[in-house]
Scaffold this active site. Structure first.
Site, mmCIF file in Angstrom:
data_model
loop_
_atom_site.group_PDB
_atom_site.id
_atom_site.type_symbol
_atom_site.label_atom_id
_atom_site.label_comp_id
_atom_site.label_asym_id
_atom_site.label_seq_id
_atom_site.Cartn_x
_atom_site.Cartn_y
_atom_site.Cartn_z
ATOM 1 N N SER A 292 0.295 3.993 -31.435
ATOM 2 C CA SER A 292 0.217 4.969 -30.351
ATOM 3 C C SER A 292 -1.048 4.875 -29.522
ATOM 4 O O SER A 292 -1.029 5.204 -28.340
ATOM 5 C CB SER A 292 0.356 6.376 -30.917
ATOM 6 O OG SER A 292 -0.606 6.616 -31.918
ATOM 7 N N HIS B 113 6.871 5.445 -30.293
ATOM 8 C CA HIS B 113 6.569 4.849 -28.981
ATOM 9 C C HIS B 113 7.480 3.677 -28.635
ATOM 10 O O HIS B 113 7.262 3.008 -27.626
ATOM 11 C CB HIS B 113 5.098 4.437 -28.924
ATOM 12 C CG HIS B 113 4.191 5.615 -29.004
ATOM 13 N ND1 HIS B 113 3.855 6.374 -27.900
ATOM 14 C CD2 HIS B 113 3.602 6.214 -30.060
ATOM 15 C CE1 HIS B 113 3.078 7.373 -28.280
ATOM 16 N NE2 HIS B 113 2.907 7.306 -29.586
ATOM 17 N N LYS C 127 8.957 11.739 -26.291
ATOM 18 C CA LYS C 127 8.272 10.679 -25.522
ATOM 19 C C LYS C 127 9.265 10.046 -24.550
ATOM 20 O O LYS C 127 9.626 10.694 -23.580
ATOM 21 C CB LYS C 127 7.586 9.741 -26.491
ATOM 22 C CG LYS C 127 6.332 10.460 -27.020
ATOM 23 C CD LYS C 127 5.652 9.907 -28.210
ATOM 24 C CE LYS C 127 4.491 10.851 -28.552
ATOM 25 N NZ LYS C 127 4.023 10.742 -29.924
HETATM 26 C C1 LIG Z 1 3.665 11.700 -30.953
HETATM 27 C C2 LIG Z 1 3.810 11.025 -32.257
HETATM 28 C C3 LIG Z 1 4.402 11.667 -33.340
HETATM 29 C C4 LIG Z 1 4.757 13.126 -33.333
HETATM 30 O O1 LIG Z 1 5.858 13.407 -32.559
HETATM 31 P P1 LIG Z 1 5.974 14.867 -31.931
HETATM 32 O O2 LIG Z 1 7.406 14.997 -31.585
HETATM 33 O O3 LIG Z 1 5.075 14.894 -30.743
HETATM 34 O O4 LIG Z 1 5.539 15.834 -32.983
HETATM 35 C C5 LIG Z 1 4.590 10.943 -34.499
HETATM 36 N N1 LIG Z 1 4.197 9.658 -34.602
HETATM 37 C C6 LIG Z 1 3.604 9.022 -33.579
HETATM 38 C C7 LIG Z 1 3.196 7.609 -33.745
HETATM 39 C C8 LIG Z 1 3.377 9.684 -32.382
HETATM 40 O O5 LIG Z 1 2.747 9.063 -31.398
#
Ligand SMILES: *Cc1c(COP(=O)(O)O)cnc(C)c1O
Length: 389
Positions: A183, A211, A242
């Site tokens: 990330s 991602h 995302k």
């Molecule tokens: C954003 C993210 C999460 C968490 O997801 P949310 O739906 O925002 O709680 C988990 N793992 C990674 C690698 C992330 O970037």
């Protein structure tokens, strides 16, 4: 001041002293390639809305329609009386999208990780994670009571040593957990090698595709799809917040996994079901990602990513080799990262500085992200400013 306030103020002073103080900045516009912040319109190069779906007409309409049909709230946890048709539709859409036997949605990706790891692992087990794994993996691993071991980022030798150690310790189960697209660095897990290793040692693999979902793979299912390894990954997790532009998280895999989570995942059992509009928006986004429009959006995303990287060649910034919508511009010093971010913002570009504890100390960076919603003009505007900064 009370001693409580005094204690907290002292902690805040310490955070400020290390250039690690964080503040919320209100965005007055919807999420998009341009956002309004402090009354000023800036180009947004910091969102995870990689395909521009957060404000896509069909996604917004699906959320609106779900509010009309099911109301604003879900009323209870899904096991009590909150398992609405929208949630079942989302779970089916997720399973079909990911090519998995079954899927279960959660209120966030964070909750999905906490729930799944907590349901699967306990005292006599071993969890082995990549050093750069997301906080929701680290926290879940700490909380579940299993022994936690960490391998240096993408270090297969160290991973193999830890798998050997777990075997010698006669750990009941060993679970490897890694992100697929990292990330904060945008690079990729060495998935093929990791899958071979875990099979050789009889371990399990949980892959956090936060991602990569919607972005990687022939069917835009994620990184396991890109490597044609989906069948060999025991637990696939991700977020709906995302590239899918909505909110929530998911786990997918075989039916026994999903049934066990329904019975044991505490963030699922003891938490109110996601609101209907979030579930409906995610379902609509999945159907766009699976369609030709999804492929067109991804093609546009890669075009913008290539443009931005090509324009940085020869600049003072190190350009990553891997093609990823996440492009870290490493600065190092936390204070300097803050200054660079502020300078860009004053000229019309939003890229917040990412600092400890999100990344290691001394590795502060601008985490630049590209979206299919960006235009070639947006990319040129960035290059013009990056040259001055
Ligand atoms: C954003 C993210 C999460 C968490 O997801 P949310 O739906 O925002 O709680 C988990 N793992 C990674 C690698 C992330 O970037």
């Amino acid at each position: 001041m009370t001693s409580f306030q005094h204690d907290l103020s002292a902690q805040l002073d310490e955070i400020r002293g290390q250039s690690l103080y964080r503040q919320l900045r209100e965005i007055q516009s919807p999420q998009g390639r341009r956002v309004t912040i402090d009354g000023k319109v800036v180009l947004n190069f910091s969102s995870n809305d990689y395909l521009g779906l957060a404000n896509h007409a069909a996604v917004v309409e699906a959320a609106r329609e779900a509010v009309g049909r099911y109301g604003a709230g879900s009323g209870a946890s899904r096991l009590v009386c909150g398992s609405l048709k929208v949630h079942h539709q989302l779970d089916s859409a997720l399973a079909a999208f990911k090519g998995a036997e079954a899927a279960l949605s959660f209120s966030s990706g964070y909750a999905a990780s906490m729930g799944a790891i907590g349901a699967l692992m306990e005292k006599d087990d071993v969890i082995i994670i990549d050093k750069l794994a997301h906080a929701c993996i680290v926290d879940a691993a700490k909380l579940c009571g299993a022994k936690l071991r960490v391998f240096a980022h993408n270090d297969l030798n160290e991973l193999e040593d830890l798998l050997k150690w777990a075997r010698e310790k006669k750990a009941r189960r060993a679970l490897i957990v890694t992100e697929s697209v990292f990330s904060m660095d945008g690079d990729l897990a060495l998935l093929r090698e990791i899958v071979d290793l875990k099979d050789r040692f009889g371990a399990w693999l949980m892959l956090d595709d936060a991602h990569a979902t919607g972005v990687f793979g022939a069917n835009r299912r994620g990184l396991a799809d890109a490597f044609e390894l989906s069948e060999r990954v025991e637990i696939q997790m991700g977020t709906l917040g995302k590239a899918l532009g909505a909110a929530g998280g998911y786990i997918c895999g075989g039916r026994p996994l999903i049934e066990l989570l329904i019975n044991r995942a505490r963030t699922f059992l003891f938490s109110t079901a996601p609101v209907p509009p979030a579930a409906a928006a995610a379902t609509a986004a999945i159907s766009i990602v699976r369609s030709q429009e999804g492929e067109d959006l991804r093609t546009r995303l890669w075009a913008r990513v290539d443009e931005i990287k090509n324009g940085l060649v020869g600049s003072s910034w190190q350009v990553p080799v891997i093609r990823s919508p996440i492009i870290p511009l490493i600065i190092g010093d936390e204070g300097r990262a803050m200054e660079t971010s502020a300078a860009l913002k004053s000229k019309g570009i939003l890229i917040p500085a990412i600092r400890f504890p999100t990344v290691p100390r001394g590795q502060a960076r601008l985490r630049l992200t590209v979206s299919a919603a960006h235009t070639p003009e947006d990319i040129r505007f960035f290059h013009a400013l990056a040259g001055e900064t």
